[in-house]
Scaffold this motif. Sequence first.
Motif, PDB file in Angstrom:
ATOM      1  N   ALA A 154      -4.118 -28.910  -9.303  1.00 18.09           N
ATOM      2  CA  ALA A 154      -2.832 -28.153 -10.040  1.00 18.09           C
ATOM      3  C   ALA A 154      -1.705 -28.243  -8.989  1.00 18.09           C
ATOM      4  O   ALA A 154      -0.399 -28.520  -9.686  1.00 18.09           O
ATOM      5  CB  ALA A 154      -3.215 -26.672 -10.438  1.00 18.09           C
ATOM      6  N   GLY A 155      -1.809 -27.757  -8.084  1.00 17.61           N
ATOM      7  CA  GLY A 155      -0.722 -27.690  -6.923  1.00 17.61           C
ATOM      8  C   GLY A 155      -0.058 -29.307  -6.709  1.00 17.61           C
ATOM      9  O   GLY A 155       1.120 -29.346  -6.780  1.00 17.61           O
ATOM     10  N   THR A 156      -1.043 -30.117  -6.424  1.00 17.56           N
ATOM     11  CA  THR A 156      -0.491 -31.461  -6.253  1.00 17.56           C
ATOM     12  C   THR A 156       0.110 -31.949  -7.501  1.00 17.56           C
ATOM     13  O   THR A 156       1.197 -32.704  -7.323  1.00 17.56           O
ATOM     14  CB  THR A 156      -1.869 -32.200  -5.842  1.00 17.56           C
ATOM     15  OG1 THR A 156      -2.450 -31.520  -4.768  1.00 17.56           O
ATOM     16  CG2 THR A 156      -1.505 -33.790  -5.493  1.00 17.56           C
ATOM     17  N   THR A 157      -0.229 -31.711  -8.388  1.00 17.46           N
ATOM     18  CA  THR A 157       0.071 -32.298  -9.707  1.00 17.46           C
ATOM     19  C   THR A 157       1.685 -31.707  -9.963  1.00 17.46           C
ATOM     20  O   THR A 157       2.587 -32.294 -10.304  1.00 17.46           O
ATOM     21  CB  THR A 157      -0.774 -32.048 -10.878  1.00 17.46           C
ATOM     22  OG1 THR A 157      -1.827 -32.345 -10.837  1.00 17.46           O
ATOM     23  CG2 THR A 157       0.028 -32.372 -12.439  1.00 17.46           C
ATOM     24  N   VAL A 158       1.813 -30.256  -9.780  1.00 15.91           N
ATOM     25  CA  VAL A 158       3.177 -29.810 -10.030  1.00 15.91           C
ATOM     26  C   VAL A 158       3.976 -30.262  -8.761  1.00 15.91           C
ATOM     27  O   VAL A 158       5.033 -30.590  -9.151  1.00 15.91           O
ATOM     28  CB  VAL A 158       2.933 -28.225  -9.630  1.00 15.91           C
ATOM     29  CG1 VAL A 158       4.377 -27.616  -9.746  1.00 15.91           C
ATOM     30  CG2 VAL A 158       2.224 -27.731 -10.890  1.00 15.91           C
TER      31      VAL A 158
END
Length: 113
Positions: free
Chosen positions: A93-97
């Motif tokens: 999720a953090g990488t996608t954001v």
Amino acid sequence: MSEVQVGVPSRARSWFAAATITGTAVAAWAGYWWLAVPRHDICAAVLPASAGCRIADRVPTATLWTVIVAVLWSATVVLTFARPRGSRWPFVAGTTVLIIAALVGYRSVLYQS
């Protein structure tokens, strides 16, 4: 016959993940400042202006997006090393954001009027 599975230790995966997101953040910052830093006094009258053309609002916009990506990068690194019981969803999720913010920031700096 039984197969022997060799896995990568969790700590090594965390360092590889941190290196991956660091590369993403550095590439975003390089892109922002490649667009924002003035290198030409005379530019073609095209929209969007080419990289290095003097546009008054590109430097503040690049600064803003540099800070935004830095905060997201920091949060993703913390999530990478502090993930509970090996769960990957906080990192994903953090990488996608982070990737989405990097692309939106590049577009914002490019199309700054």
